[in-house]
Motif scaffolding. Structure first.
Motif, PDB file in Angstrom:
ATOM      1  N   ASP A   1       2.275  16.534 -12.273  1.00  0.00           N
ATOM      2  CA  ASP A   1       3.430  16.698 -13.151  1.00  0.00           C
ATOM      3  C   ASP A   1       4.624  16.125 -12.410  1.00  0.00           C
ATOM      4  OD1 ASP A   1       5.002  19.600 -14.768  1.00  0.00           O
ATOM      5  OD2 ASP A   1       5.395  17.447 -14.903  1.00  0.00           O
ATOM      6  N   GLN A   2       4.923  14.856 -12.688  1.00  0.00           N
ATOM      7  CA  GLN A   2       6.017  14.142 -12.028  1.00  0.00           C
ATOM      8  C   GLN A   2       5.839  14.190 -10.514  1.00  0.00           C
ATOM      9  OE1 GLN A   2       9.487  15.968 -13.946  1.00  0.00           O
ATOM     10  NE2 GLN A   2       9.442  14.383 -15.501  1.00  0.00           N
ATOM     11  N   ARG A   3       6.744  14.789  -9.770  1.00  0.00           N
ATOM     12  CA  ARG A   3       6.613  14.790  -8.299  1.00  0.00           C
ATOM     13  C   ARG A   3       5.656  15.859  -7.784  1.00  0.00           C
ATOM     14  NH1 ARG A   3      10.857  16.097  -5.175  1.00  0.00           N
ATOM     15  NH2 ARG A   3      12.043  17.141  -6.819  1.00  0.00           N
ATOM     16  N   LEU A   4       5.151  16.687  -8.681  1.00  0.00           N
ATOM     17  CA  LEU A   4       4.308  17.813  -8.268  1.00  0.00           C
ATOM     18  C   LEU A   4       2.838  17.501  -8.504  1.00  0.00           C
ATOM     19  CD1 LEU A   4       6.331  20.733  -9.908  1.00  0.00           C
ATOM     20  CD2 LEU A   4       6.580  19.804  -7.609  1.00  0.00           C
ATOM     21  N   THR A   5       2.006  17.807  -7.506  1.00  0.00           N
ATOM     22  CA  THR A   5       0.556  17.702  -7.657  1.00  0.00           C
ATOM     23  C   THR A   5      -0.048  19.019  -7.215  1.00  0.00           C
ATOM     24  OG1 THR A   5       0.598  15.334  -7.148  1.00  0.00           O
ATOM     25  CG2 THR A   5      -1.532  16.459  -7.019  1.00  0.00           C
ATOM     26  N   VAL A   6      -0.849  19.626  -8.087  1.00  0.00           N
ATOM     27  CA  VAL A   6      -1.543  20.867  -7.764  1.00  0.00           C
ATOM     28  C   VAL A   6      -3.011  20.543  -7.561  1.00  0.00           C
ATOM     29  CG1 VAL A   6      -2.108  23.177  -8.536  1.00  0.00           C
ATOM     30  CG2 VAL A   6       0.090  22.178  -9.160  1.00  0.00           C
ATOM     31  N   LEU A   7      -3.568  21.032  -6.462  1.00  0.00           N
ATOM     32  CA  LEU A   7      -4.996  20.883  -6.184  1.00  0.00           C
ATOM     33  C   LEU A   7      -5.627  22.264  -6.141  1.00  0.00           C
ATOM     34  CD1 LEU A   7      -4.980  18.195  -3.347  1.00  0.00           C
ATOM     35  CD2 LEU A   7      -5.457  17.856  -5.773  1.00  0.00           C
ATOM     36  N   LEU A   8      -6.801  22.380  -6.748  1.00  0.00           N
ATOM     37  CA  LEU A   8      -7.511  23.655  -6.796  1.00  0.00           C
ATOM     38  C   LEU A   8      -8.919  23.483  -6.260  1.00  0.00           C
ATOM     39  CD1 LEU A   8      -7.791  26.608  -7.653  1.00  0.00           C
ATOM     40  CD2 LEU A   8      -8.367  25.809  -9.956  1.00  0.00           C
ATOM     41  N   ASN A   9      -9.274  24.299  -5.290  1.00  0.00           N
ATOM     42  CA  ASN A   9     -10.630  24.363  -4.753  1.00  0.00           C
ATOM     43  C   ASN A   9     -11.155  25.763  -5.045  1.00  0.00           C
ATOM     44  OD1 ASN A   9     -12.883  24.839  -3.099  1.00  0.00           O
ATOM     45  ND2 ASN A   9     -12.175  23.378  -1.564  1.00  0.00           N
ATOM     46  N   LYS A  10     -11.925  25.873  -6.127  1.00  0.00           N
ATOM     47  CA  LYS A  10     -12.386  27.192  -6.561  1.00  0.00           C
ATOM     48  C   LYS A  10     -13.364  27.800  -5.573  1.00  0.00           C
ATOM     49  CE  LYS A  10     -13.088  28.745 -10.553  1.00  0.00           C
ATOM     50  NZ  LYS A  10     -13.623  29.028 -11.901  1.00  0.00           N
TER      51      LYS A  10
END
Lengths: 112, 119
Positions: A58-67
């Motif tokens: 989301d624009q400058r934001l990157t979310v990473l998820l490792n379940k």
């Protein structure tokens, strides 16, 4: 209740990338969130990720998820001085999805 | 109007006083929350009201008494508090109800808080 863990402090230079990490507790969490709190203010939702996703940008934001590891991270590209704040990850407390439990918070300090 | 308004912004009270914190939203949200936040700590959930009924009470001492007079208002009545109750009290609201594909779950709208000092 169990704790949602975060590193407490992060210091970066303006223009660098910031990565804030979080380890959450409930592997059945359907949504995970990042909130921002500026000094003297309430919290503001920055972004969220659904549990069937690995990444969200989301624009400058990157979310990473490792379940598998119950690990969530927030990357802020081109960090600005206005990004200086406390960042909280959060997960839903109850099955109805009506309440959030917050991590300990990471204080991001951006120097020019 | 996307604001949650809290009053007063600052409150100083003695241990024998009775006071109230007030919170108001006009977004049509049906869930409202009280959180307590100590310095350098995350917000801790105290109470959740859903459709004006108390749905979650996180084992909060009875010296804190919440009240939801209608869907727009949430109060926190304070009586016989202790100095360790000094904190920032945050009110929040959300759409509430069951999560659907159209709702944004977990999006809480926070007020700026009421900073309470108990002497």
């Amino acid at each position: 209740g169990e704790d949602v863990e975060q590193s407490l402090f992060l210091s970066v230079r303006e223009g660098d990338s910031s990565v804030i990490n979080c380890t959450y507790t409930d592997s059945s969490s359907t949504y995970l969130y990042w909130y921002k709190q500026e000094p003297g203010a309430g919290l503001q939702l920055l972004t969220y990720i659904f549990s069937n996703m690995d990444m969200k940008q989301d624009q400058r934001l990157t979310v990473l998820l490792n379940k598998k590891d119950k690990h969530l991270s927030l990357r802020i590209a081109d960090t600005q001085t206005g990004d200086s704040a406390i960042y909280f990850c959060a997960e839903i407390l109850d099955q109805a999805g009506t309440a959030l439990i917050f991590g300990k918070g990471t204080t991001l300090s951006v120097s020019s | 109007d996307t604001e949650v308004t809290q009053t007063p912004k600052h409150l100083v009270m003695g241990m024998t006083n009775k006071k109230s914190l007030k919170c108001e939203q006009h977004m049509g949200h049906r869930a409202m929350y009280w959180y307590k936040q100590k310095a350098k700590k995350p917000p801790e959930l105290m109470f959740v009201y859903s459709y004006e009924k108390l749905s979650i009470n996180e084992s909060v001492p009875s010296r804190f008494s919440p009240e939801c007079p209608n869907s727009s208002l949430l109060n926190l009545h304070l009586h016989a508090l202790q100095p360790e109750d000094s904190a920032l009290y945050l009110c929040a609201s959300s759409q509430g109800g069951k999560m659907t594909s159209r709702t944004r779950p977990g999006e809480l709208f926070f007020g700026e808080g009421s900073r309470l000092t108990v002497l």
